[in-house]
Design a protein around this motif. Structure first.
Motif, PDB file in Angstrom:
ATOM      1  N   GLY A  78      10.085   3.647   0.048  1.00 15.59           N
ATOM      2  CA  GLY A  78       8.641   3.619   0.170  1.00 15.59           C
ATOM      3  C   GLY A  78       8.067   2.262   0.529  1.00 15.59           C
ATOM      4  N   ARG A  79       8.921   1.341   0.957  1.00 16.19           N
ATOM      5  CA  ARG A  79       8.470  -0.012   1.304  1.00 16.19           C
ATOM      6  C   ARG A  79       9.012  -0.418   2.666  1.00 16.19           C
ATOM      7  N   ILE A  80       8.320  -1.346   3.300  1.00 18.92           N
ATOM      8  CA  ILE A  80       8.811  -1.969   4.528  1.00 18.92           C
ATOM      9  C   ILE A  80       9.510  -3.254   4.115  1.00 18.92           C
TER      10      ILE A  80
ATOM     11  N   VAL B 118       1.703  11.177   0.982  1.00 12.97           N
ATOM     12  CA  VAL B 118       1.857   9.874   1.619  1.00 12.97           C
ATOM     13  C   VAL B 118       3.102   9.181   1.076  1.00 12.97           C
ATOM     14  N   ARG B 119       3.299   9.245  -0.220  1.00  9.16           N
ATOM     15  CA  ARG B 119       4.488   8.645  -0.845  1.00  9.16           C
ATOM     16  C   ARG B 119       5.757   9.314  -0.322  1.00  9.16           C
ATOM     17  N   ALA B 120       5.742  10.631  -0.200  1.00 10.93           N
ATOM     18  CA  ALA B 120       6.912  11.363   0.301  1.00 10.93           C
ATOM     19  C   ALA B 120       7.217  10.978   1.743  1.00 10.93           C
ATOM     20  N   ALA B 121       6.200  10.814   2.568  1.00 20.02           N
ATOM     21  CA  ALA B 121       6.406  10.441   3.973  1.00 20.02           C
ATOM     22  C   ALA B 121       6.974   9.030   4.086  1.00 20.02           C
ATOM     23  N   ALA B 122       6.569   8.151   3.200  1.00 18.55           N
ATOM     24  CA  ALA B 122       7.027   6.764   3.248  1.00 18.55           C
ATOM     25  C   ALA B 122       8.410   6.596   2.624  1.00 18.55           C
ATOM     26  N   ALA B 123       8.941   7.646   2.024  1.00 14.57           N
ATOM     27  CA  ALA B 123      10.214   7.555   1.316  1.00 14.57           C
ATOM     28  C   ALA B 123      11.425   7.685   2.233  1.00 14.57           C
TER      29      ALA B 123
ATOM     30  N   ASN C  98       0.833  -1.209   0.000  1.00 17.08           N
ATOM     31  CA  ASN C  98       0.000   0.000   0.000  1.00 17.08           C
ATOM     32  C   ASN C  98       0.861   1.250   0.000  1.00 17.08           C
ATOM     33  N   MET C  99       1.920   1.244   0.795  1.00 17.82           N
ATOM     34  CA  MET C  99       2.809   2.403   0.864  1.00 17.82           C
ATOM     35  C   MET C  99       3.537   2.610  -0.461  1.00 17.82           C
ATOM     36  N   ALA C 100       3.976   1.525  -1.077  1.00 19.05           N
ATOM     37  CA  ALA C 100       4.705   1.625  -2.345  1.00 19.05           C
ATOM     38  C   ALA C 100       3.822   2.178  -3.452  1.00 19.05           C
ATOM     39  N   GLY C 101       2.521   1.935  -3.378  1.00 19.17           N
ATOM     40  CA  GLY C 101       1.598   2.422  -4.396  1.00 19.17           C
ATOM     41  C   GLY C 101       1.001   3.780  -4.100  1.00 19.17           C
TER      42      GLY C 101
END
Length: 115
Positions: free
Chosen positions: A53-55, A25-30, A17-20
């Motif tokens: 952007g992934r765990i 949201v994408r910037a925060a997960a990066a 979900n984070m990768a997509g």
């Protein structure tokens, strides 16, 4: 009670979900940070990294992690599965103490967009 396999699957779905994600949201997960997810009722900890952007789960340990990760989550297995399935709101669970999120102040500010 959720199993280790169900919790690992939930982390994999969260990672997808984070990768997509797009935009803020994408910037925060990066972020590129060490990560741990302690599942209290199973007495296990998933350790790995938040990167690209992934765990990326690298190991599953019995008990608490030996080293302190830069981003630390603590919750029950049922709460992890419920959050990823959209049945439990992260912000409410965090505010009520059901879920703990610990990180540096800058990381918390970036991660708040995920809430």
């Amino acid at each position: 009670m959720a199993t280790i396999e169900e919790c690992r699957s939930a982390l994999d779905r969260l990672s997808e979900n984070m990768a997509g994600a797009k935009g803020d949201v994408r910037a925060a997960a990066a972020l590129d940070r060490s990560l741990s997810c302690r599942v209290t009722d199973l007495d296990i900890t998933f350790v790995g990294r938040l990167a690209n952007g992934r765990i990326e789960v690298q190991d599953t340990l019995q008990g608490p992690p030996p080293e302190r990760a830069q981003i630390r989550l603590t919750m029950s297995g049922d709460d992890l599965v419920s959050m990823v399935n959209g049945e439990l709101n992260f912000a409410k669970a965090w505010g009520s103490g059901r879920v703990k999120l610990e990180a540096g102040l800058r990381d918390l500010f970036r991660l708040r967009t995920l809430l």
